[in-house]
Design a protein around this motif. Sequence first.
Motif, PDB file in Angstrom:
ATOM      1  N   GLU A   1       0.843  -1.190   0.000  1.00 40.32           N
ATOM      2  CA  GLU A   1       0.000   0.000   0.000  1.00 40.32           C
ATOM      3  C   GLU A   1       0.880   1.242   0.000  1.00 40.32           C
ATOM      4  O   GLU A   1       2.048   1.199   0.420  1.00 40.32           O
ATOM      5  N   LEU A   2       0.333   2.323  -0.506  1.00 42.91           N
ATOM      6  CA  LEU A   2       1.041   3.589  -0.463  1.00 42.91           C
ATOM      7  C   LEU A   2       1.414   3.886   0.988  1.00 42.91           C
ATOM      8  O   LEU A   2       0.545   3.911   1.861  1.00 42.91           O
ATOM      9  N   GLY A   3       2.691   4.080   1.252  1.00 46.60           N
ATOM     10  CA  GLY A   3       3.170   4.286   2.613  1.00 46.60           C
ATOM     11  C   GLY A   3       3.997   3.129   3.133  1.00 46.60           C
ATOM     12  O   GLY A   3       4.768   3.289   4.085  1.00 46.60           O
ATOM     13  N   ASP A   4       3.849   1.933   2.523  1.00 46.58           N
ATOM     14  CA  ASP A   4       4.649   0.786   2.927  1.00 46.58           C
ATOM     15  C   ASP A   4       6.062   0.891   2.358  1.00 46.58           C
ATOM     16  O   ASP A   4       6.283   1.503   1.299  1.00 46.58           O
ATOM     17  N   VAL A   5       7.008   0.268   3.047  1.00 47.14           N
ATOM     18  CA  VAL A   5       8.408   0.256   2.627  1.00 47.14           C
ATOM     19  C   VAL A   5       8.917  -1.175   2.686  1.00 47.14           C
ATOM     20  O   VAL A   5       8.655  -1.899   3.656  1.00 47.14           O
TER      21      VAL A   5
END
Length: 267
Positions: free
Chosen positions: A183-187
């Motif tokens: 998801e957008l925000g995951d690394v």
Amino acid sequence: MSHSRYTSAEIEELARATRRDGFCVIKNLIPKGLLLSWREAFMPLLDAHIAREGHLRNRGPERYYVTLPFKAPFAEPRIYEDETVLGVVSRLVGDDMIMVQLATDTPLLGSDYQDVHRDAPPLFPETAQETPAFQLAVNFPLVDVTADNGPIEIARGTHLLTRAEGLRRLAAGEIALEPVMMELGDVMVRDVRGLHRGTPNRTREPRPMVVIGYSRRWLFRPEVSIRVPRASLPHLSGRARQLLRFNPVVESLDGPVEPEIYQAFAY
């Protein structure tokens, strides 16, 4: 900066997972608004790259590797100096690590499956044995990564095997390639030796994935670097100067964009 705070014990577990599996995913780390500003600034760079040298197909059909300039919004210490990220990375490649790469991989509609590959050769191929980690890719997407828009597929644990043995186990069905949704925000922190491949983007929207490369201090790969503007040096933190200390310092990032030299990427 972290959107979600991680304890020292949790960071140690993330590092342990990366040693074991070759990668870990840190959930909900970067604020989405920050990444949306990156996406907005990136799209013109992608368009310019395709117009300038898209014919080289530097990562396969309709898949493009684009270096990001070390300036706003991409020269963002809240990301490359994030305590959670550096906590994991330092446990794997040492406190004296260096930051060597700031770029993107973006498949578009029409992209295909890549051949299974590694992003670096072994340090000592003549021994047929793998070493502890020496280079990591810290990846984060600028959109949600779904089954439809080209998730990376990784074979767990293959960073600890020779390439030949990893491929043999894949062919025999002893291990499998696993798609990594994000998801957008995951690394994701990834050992570059793990066998993996890009998959097709079947949507009409680009799927940009940023890569920040961190290495042990003695590792030099001439095909990647970060051009640091001299005017930015006084504004860097002590840690940033340490991370960037072996990169070229340039008078300006203005002027013609140099062609990408990181063309040979599969090992």
